[in-house]
Design an enzyme around this catalytic site. Structure first.
Site, mmCIF file in Angstrom:
data_model
loop_
_atom_site.group_PDB
_atom_site.id
_atom_site.type_symbol
_atom_site.label_atom_id
_atom_site.label_comp_id
_atom_site.label_asym_id
_atom_site.label_seq_id
_atom_site.Cartn_x
_atom_site.Cartn_y
_atom_site.Cartn_z
ATOM 1 N N HIS A 141 0.825 -1.216 0.000
ATOM 2 C CA HIS A 141 0.000 0.000 0.000
ATOM 3 C C HIS A 141 0.859 1.266 0.000
ATOM 4 O O HIS A 141 0.490 2.290 0.587
ATOM 5 C CB HIS A 141 -0.953 0.013 1.200
ATOM 6 C CG HIS A 141 -1.925 -1.118 1.204
ATOM 7 N ND1 HIS A 141 -3.118 -1.085 0.502
ATOM 8 C CD2 HIS A 141 -1.883 -2.343 1.801
ATOM 9 C CE1 HIS A 141 -3.767 -2.223 0.682
ATOM 10 N NE2 HIS A 141 -3.037 -2.998 1.455
ATOM 11 N N ASN A 182 -10.293 -3.564 1.449
ATOM 12 C CA ASN A 182 -9.856 -3.551 0.055
ATOM 13 C C ASN A 182 -11.045 -3.268 -0.856
ATOM 14 O O ASN A 182 -12.184 -3.175 -0.396
ATOM 15 C CB ASN A 182 -9.215 -4.889 -0.327
ATOM 16 C CG ASN A 182 -7.846 -5.079 0.285
ATOM 17 O OD1 ASN A 182 -7.152 -4.123 0.596
ATOM 18 N ND2 ASN A 182 -7.466 -6.337 0.469
#
Length: 523
Positions: free
Chosen positions: A96, A169
């Site tokens: 990320h 997500n």
């Protein structure tokens, strides 16, 4: 609410107990600490200064012996300026790393007080400030936002009972169900340590040992694998959590963020064009929309299940590689989220922003989901490595409610304390325990063992999803699945295993992937 100021609840008089340059720390009669951000004198002054406030009369030229030098090491401002610059970059997130941030609010729209005693969900109309980070998962901080990759969808709620992080997500399932395998999975997806390129054979080799990944691949290799932008991207909590009502009643829950603008994605050819035009297209789209007043909005919906029904299905409800069928567990809207403010500073509110699934509030509890259990530890641990042990003191991560504890000292503790009492209990410090709130009451027993869950059922939902696609979408999926296996380094064994997996998901799917590989000379 200003995200860098905290207004004390109640009317108790406040007295200052410690001061620092950038924060005023106050304690009220109940010993609750209130943090208020205050710009340092360096930003208030009309002239340049060092970090200690010493005036700088020349910020253009180094201190030298004569006009040509050499430079003197005693030029403190020069040394400080260079040393600070050398340290401007903190360790990049392992995953990320590439992300965009926006701020706004969450508003309750439906009464769920019968399901949870969480204060921020207490009644329709209640608003809570939030900060949201959207991200790509695998690639580096400067990588294109058009790569086929899962996306992070993380929301930090600044509630009156502390911060709650909903870290999810853009896909409702995941590749693996046990966090023991997470480092291996990331290594396989990351660039090769030899070539520093992401290589499909490494991914498919690793996943060939984890047939439960077929369901996640049915999303990643589908048309939804490349979101068009963050504003039209759905979000999922992925894990199953527990809602706790005031009377102690427990309800299993899954969280869903549904974009008001609809869900839109890029096909492969479109992604090439968009990415070739601007590798930060999603960040720009989000920033520009908010700046123009076109505020993105999502509906928060939940699916709920009575814990007594956990064993009634052919899958484990806590298994992150499974979804809950919506015809059995319909989506129930409970609130909306509006993002109406861009970050003031990218570094302070993006790079230093830290999310941890371990951050919950009364009324929301964990489950025994093996992947969730490992994330409870690993996320906070990586933030302590990346940002330091006091990362929760940074303004973007600090709670906006009153707080009190004895967690202090260590690197980067920028709060000045002058109390004598740093232990508990003490007759000299009247701080007390909070009011008890409900926690899960189920009795847990069993042998110590390292085993997989009983109900794997790895392929049924993947097959159901593929059969739901129209013919053109099925064809694109087959092309992508075969392409992932066509790498020259991908062994015949790995290809046969995956043809077998896809066949178990759906007979026609496996046959078509095999035919495609044969046509490519790869089988």
């Amino acid at each position: 609410m200003d995200p860098y100021k905290v207004r004390p609840s109640g009317s108790s008089a406040l007295s200052t107990v410690r001061l620092s340059q950038d924060h005023r720390i106050q304690r009220n009669a109940c010993c609750r600490v209130v943090v208020q951000y205050r710009p340092s004198s360096a930003y208030d002054s009309a002239h340049w200064t060092t970090n200690t406030g010493m005036p700088v009369f020349n910020n253009n030229s180094s201190l030298t012996v004569g006009s040509r030098g050499p430079i003197l090491l005693e030029d403190y401002h020069l040394v400080e300026k260079l040393a600070q610059f050398d340290r401007e970059r903190i360790p990049e997130r392992v995953v990320h790393a590439r992300g965009a941030v926006a701020k706004g609010f969450f508003e309750v729209t439906h009464d769920v007080s019968h399901l949870t005693c969480a204060d921020f969900l207490r009644a329709p109309g209640v608003q809570t400030p939030v900060i949201v980070r959207f991200s790509t998962v695998v690639h580096e901080r400067g990588s294109p936002e058009t790569l086929r990759d899962p996306r992070g969808f993380a929301v930090k709620f600044y509630t009156r009972e502390g911060n709650y992080d909903m870290v999810g997500n853009n896909m409702p399932v995941f590749f693996i169900r046990d966090g023991m395998k997470f480092p291996d999975m990331v290594h396989a997806f990351k660039p090769s340590p030899k070539t520093h390129m992401q290589e499909g054979w490494r991914i498919m080799d690793f996943l060939s040992h984890h047939p439960e990944s077929a369901h996640m691949l049915s999303f990643l290799l589908d048309d939804v694998g490349i979101p068009k932008c963050y504003r039209t991207m759905p979000g999922f909590g992925v894990h199953t959590f527990r809602l706790m009502a005031a009377n102690g009643k427990e309800t299993l829950v899954k969280f869903h963020w549904i974009p008001k603008a609809g869900t839109h994605s890029l096909l492969d050819e479109e992604a090439v064009v968009v990415g070739g035009t601007n590798h930060s297209h999603a960040t720009k789209d989000l920033y520009d929309a908010i700046a123009a007043g076109d505020y993105p909005e999502w509906t928060l919906a939940i699916q709920t299940m009575d814990p007594k029904d956990e064993d009634k299905f052919d899958f484990d409800p806590l298994d992150v590689t499974k979804t809950w069928p919506e015809d059995i567990f319909p989506l129930q809207p409970i609130g909306r989220m509006v993002l109406n403010r861009n970050p003031d500073n990218f570094f302070a509110e993006n790079e230093q922003l830290a999310f941890c699934p371990s951050l919950i509030v009364p009324g929301i509890q964990y489950t025994e989901d093996k992947l969730l259990q490992t994330r409870i530890f690993s996320y906070a641990d990586t933030q302590r490595h990346r940002l330091g042990p006091n990362y929760l003191l940074l303004p973007v991560n600090a709670p906006k409610c009153a707080y009190h504890n004895n967690h202090h000292e260590g690197a980067m503790n920028f709060l000045h304390r002058d109390e004598e009492i740093n232990y508990f209990p003490s007759r000299f410090d009247p701080v007390r325990h909070a009011k008890k709130y409900p926690i899960p009451s189920a009795v847990i027993s069993g042998r110590r063992e390292k085993v997989v869950i009983a109900k794997e059922n790895n392929f049924a939902q993947a097959g159901q999803r593929w059969r739901s696609f129209d013919a053109a979408r099925q064809a694109r999926f087959v092309d992508r699945a075969a392409s992932m296996l066509s790498d020259a380094k991908c062994s015949a064994e790995i290809r046969r295993i995956w043809v077998g997996y896809w066949t178990q998901a759906d007979q026609s799917l496996g046959g078509r992937v095999a035919q495609k590989l044969q046509a490519m000379g790869a089988l």
